[in-house]
Design a protein around this motif. Structure first.
Motif, PDB file in Angstrom:
ATOM      1  N   PHE A 157       0.977  -1.489   0.001  1.00 16.15           N
ATOM      2  CA  PHE A 157       0.098   0.009  -0.157  1.00 16.15           C
ATOM      3  C   PHE A 157       0.967   1.465  -0.105  1.00 16.15           C
ATOM      4  O   PHE A 157       0.288   2.341  -0.201  1.00 16.15           O
ATOM      5  CB  PHE A 157      -0.935   0.145   1.110  1.00 16.15           C
ATOM      6  N   LEU A 158       2.063   1.354   0.288  1.00 14.98           N
ATOM      7  CA  LEU A 158       2.967   2.234   0.295  1.00 14.98           C
ATOM      8  C   LEU A 158       3.974   2.334  -1.126  1.00 14.98           C
ATOM      9  O   LEU A 158       4.635   3.245  -1.428  1.00 14.98           O
ATOM     10  CB  LEU A 158       4.106   2.428   1.457  1.00 14.98           C
ATOM     11  N   ALA A 159       3.720   1.034  -1.948  1.00 13.39           N
ATOM     12  CA  ALA A 159       4.420   1.138  -3.126  1.00 13.39           C
ATOM     13  C   ALA A 159       3.851   2.026  -4.142  1.00 13.39           C
ATOM     14  O   ALA A 159       2.781   2.845  -4.005  1.00 13.39           O
ATOM     15  CB  ALA A 159       4.143  -0.186  -3.341  1.00 13.39           C
ATOM     16  N   ASP A 160       4.217   2.020  -5.268  1.00 13.84           N
ATOM     17  CA  ASP A 160       3.816   2.859  -6.441  1.00 13.84           C
ATOM     18  C   ASP A 160       2.579   2.358  -7.135  1.00 13.84           C
ATOM     19  O   ASP A 160       2.852   1.290  -8.034  1.00 13.84           O
ATOM     20  CB  ASP A 160       4.852   2.931  -7.705  1.00 13.84           C
ATOM     21  N   VAL A 161       1.446   2.467  -6.409  1.00 11.21           N
ATOM     22  CA  VAL A 161       0.293   1.930  -6.897  1.00 11.21           C
ATOM     23  C   VAL A 161      -0.803   2.915  -7.431  1.00 11.21           C
ATOM     24  O   VAL A 161      -1.771   2.648  -7.648  1.00 11.21           O
ATOM     25  CB  VAL A 161      -0.423   0.965  -5.698  1.00 11.21           C
ATOM     26  N   ILE A 162      -0.430   4.151  -7.290  1.00 13.91           N
ATOM     27  CA  ILE A 162      -1.528   5.147  -7.730  1.00 13.91           C
ATOM     28  C   ILE A 162      -1.502   5.751  -9.201  1.00 13.91           C
ATOM     29  O   ILE A 162      -0.102   6.463  -9.360  1.00 13.91           O
ATOM     30  CB  ILE A 162      -1.246   6.541  -6.732  1.00 13.91           C
ATOM     31  N   PRO A 163      -2.164   5.275 -10.066  1.00  5.44           N
ATOM     32  CA  PRO A 163      -2.029   5.866 -11.462  1.00  5.44           C
ATOM     33  C   PRO A 163      -2.600   7.610 -11.607  1.00  5.44           C
ATOM     34  O   PRO A 163      -3.306   7.796 -10.954  1.00  5.44           O
ATOM     35  CB  PRO A 163      -2.933   4.938 -12.372  1.00  5.44           C
ATOM     36  N   VAL A 164      -1.421   8.244 -12.344  1.00  6.64           N
ATOM     37  CA  VAL A 164      -1.726   9.665 -12.266  1.00  6.64           C
ATOM     38  C   VAL A 164      -1.853  10.056 -13.682  1.00  6.64           C
ATOM     39  O   VAL A 164      -0.754   9.839 -14.506  1.00  6.64           O
ATOM     40  CB  VAL A 164      -0.844  10.608 -11.675  1.00  6.64           C
ATOM     41  N   GLN A 165      -2.686  10.625 -14.447  1.00 10.87           N
ATOM     42  CA  GLN A 165      -2.495  11.252 -15.512  1.00 10.87           C
ATOM     43  C   GLN A 165      -3.205  12.797 -15.548  1.00 10.87           C
ATOM     44  O   GLN A 165      -4.552  12.849 -15.360  1.00 10.87           O
ATOM     45  CB  GLN A 165      -3.398  10.624 -16.543  1.00 10.87           C
TER      46      GLN A 165
END
Length: 129
Positions: free
Chosen positions: A77-85
């Motif tokens: 949950f602290l990893a790179d898991v949030i997609p951003v555009q």
């Protein structure tokens, strides 16, 4: 290097935004240390932002810092898991990155407001000779 950054944050605790910067650095360091020096990246998030071409590279550990998120990844949950555009910016970021960005923005905003406040203060001129 981490010690210098830590000292810089500690010496500037009066800047409220730097608390978020410190929290972001802590979150990112925690997940990297928990995963043997690598930041896990979600394949699902990479697909969502059209960056699926990086998945084979991550599977081959082509990147010295990142690795593909798997069931064995710790603190996912602290990893790179949030997609951003946003406005042409495409990436996959972590919760720590969000804290970092919020902290940097708050620090800049606080600095600008402080400069404005000081500019509006009346000048004190000592006319005594």
């Amino acid at each position: 290097m981490v010690g210098l950054v830590g000292y810089g944050l500690w010496a500037n605790t009066h800047l409220r935004g730097l608390w978020f910067v410190g929290l972001g650095l802590f979150c990112n360091a925690l997940v990297i240390f928990a995963n043997k020096g690598h930041m896990p990246v979600s394949a699902e998030a990479l697909y969502k932002v059209g960056m699926e071409a990086y998945i084979p590279k991550l599977q081959q550990q082509y990147d010295a810092v990142h690795t593909l998120l798997s069931e064995s990844s710790r603190l996912w949950f602290l990893a790179d898991v949030i997609p951003v555009q946003v406005l042409g910016y495409t990436n996959v970021i972590s919760l720590g990155d969000v804290y970092l960005m919020v902290g940097i923005a708050l620090t800049i905003l606080d600095g600008a407001l402080e400069a404005k406040r000081k500019a509006q203060e009346p000048l004190e001129i000592d006319l005594r000779f």
